[in-house]
Design a protein around this motif. Structure first.
Motif, mmCIF file in Angstrom:
data_model
loop_
_atom_site.group_PDB
_atom_site.id
_atom_site.type_symbol
_atom_site.label_atom_id
_atom_site.label_comp_id
_atom_site.label_asym_id
_atom_site.label_seq_id
_atom_site.Cartn_x
_atom_site.Cartn_y
_atom_site.Cartn_z
ATOM 1 N N GLN A 128 -2.648 -13.916 -2.516
ATOM 2 C CA GLN A 128 -3.046 -13.480 -1.187
ATOM 3 C C GLN A 128 -3.777 -12.156 -1.295
ATOM 4 O O GLN A 128 -3.444 -11.317 -2.137
ATOM 5 C CB GLN A 128 -1.820 -13.292 -0.288
ATOM 6 N N THR A 130 -4.401 -8.596 0.209
ATOM 7 C CA THR A 130 -3.637 -7.678 1.047
ATOM 8 C C THR A 130 -4.363 -6.344 1.170
ATOM 9 O O THR A 130 -5.180 -5.978 0.316
ATOM 10 C CB THR A 130 -2.233 -7.417 0.455
ATOM 11 N N ASP A 131 -4.045 -5.620 2.242
ATOM 12 C CA ASP A 131 -4.592 -4.272 2.375
ATOM 13 C C ASP A 131 -3.711 -3.305 1.586
ATOM 14 O O ASP A 131 -2.776 -3.726 0.896
ATOM 15 C CB ASP A 131 -4.743 -3.874 3.848
ATOM 16 N N THR A 133 -1.402 -1.452 2.451
ATOM 17 C CA THR A 133 0.004 -1.404 2.860
ATOM 18 C C THR A 133 0.743 -2.696 2.535
ATOM 19 O O THR A 133 1.937 -2.799 2.756
ATOM 20 C CB THR A 133 0.134 -1.137 4.379
ATOM 21 N N GLY A 134 0.007 -3.705 2.036
ATOM 22 C CA GLY A 134 0.620 -4.985 1.713
ATOM 23 C C GLY A 134 0.434 -6.038 2.796
ATOM 24 O O GLY A 134 0.885 -7.168 2.643
ATOM 25 N N ARG A 135 -0.232 -5.686 3.899
ATOM 26 C CA ARG A 135 -0.490 -6.639 4.983
ATOM 27 C C ARG A 135 -1.474 -7.694 4.491
ATOM 28 O O ARG A 135 -2.507 -7.382 3.919
ATOM 29 C CB ARG A 135 -1.061 -5.903 6.194
ATOM 30 N N VAL A 136 -1.139 -8.973 4.700
ATOM 31 C CA VAL A 136 -1.991 -10.083 4.265
ATOM 32 C C VAL A 136 -3.230 -10.149 5.159
ATOM 33 O O VAL A 136 -3.128 -10.079 6.388
ATOM 34 C CB VAL A 136 -1.219 -11.423 4.318
ATOM 35 N N LEU A 137 -4.393 -10.266 4.505
ATOM 36 C CA LEU A 137 -5.668 -10.334 5.224
ATOM 37 C C LEU A 137 -6.343 -11.671 4.975
ATOM 38 O O LEU A 137 -6.180 -12.272 3.923
ATOM 39 C CB LEU A 137 -6.618 -9.231 4.746
ATOM 40 N N HIS A 141 -10.487 -10.422 8.766
ATOM 41 C CA HIS A 141 -9.943 -9.064 8.801
ATOM 42 C C HIS A 141 -10.432 -8.195 7.648
ATOM 43 O O HIS A 141 -9.789 -7.209 7.290
ATOM 44 C CB HIS A 141 -8.412 -9.135 8.808
#
Length: 149
Positions: A128, A130-131, A133-137, A141
């Protein structure tokens, strides 16, 4: 025969990468190197590739520092090809291509090879993006900032 267009001076990292590893034979050679294939004859047998094309692709991969030539491990006069650290960095690209292929090119009931974690013996988790911070993009996005913008 027309001159091959090169992207070696492109501002786009994708264009530069495709210039080096973008043809199917180069990626399959790298895949085979990850699978432990090291000799010209082994690459040829596994890929079914003409000697002149294989020779050209191996030469390019060596010139770009993806593979290196080493003496034969068995002490013979034959040399072998080994992935360099730069070549090993292509692992994530091959895993991503593999996972895309698993998702889109096989029927649900169709068998295919599986990439396993050597420690647990279990299949790898889906890659995956991620940005920081670990947020999945996903592609909605993320955006490219072009040079000069």
């Amino acid at each position: 025969m027309p001159q091959r267009v090169t992207h070696e001076d492109a501002e786009c990292p994708v264009a530069r990468a495709v210039d080096v590893i973008g043809d199917r034979w180069s990626l399959l050679i790298v895949r085979d190197a990850f699978d432990g294939i090291r000799r010209f004859s082994e690459f040829q047998r596994n890929l079914g590739l003409a000697k002149n094309i294989l020779s050209s692709r191996l030469r390019e991969l060596v010139a770009h520092g993806i593979l290196e030539i080493q003496p034969g491990a068995d002490g013979s006069a034959y040399h072998e090809y080994a992935l360099t650290p730069k070549g090993r960095d292509l692992f994530v690209i091959l895993v991503s291509l593999r996972q895309w292929g698993e998702d889109h090119l096989f029927d649900e009931t169709e068998e295919h090879s599986v990439l396993l974690d050597t420690k647990s013996g279990k299949p790898l988790r889906k890659l995956q993006v991620t940005d920081q911070t670990g947020r999945v993009l996903d592609s909605d996005h993320a955006a490219v900032r072009k040079v000069g913008e």
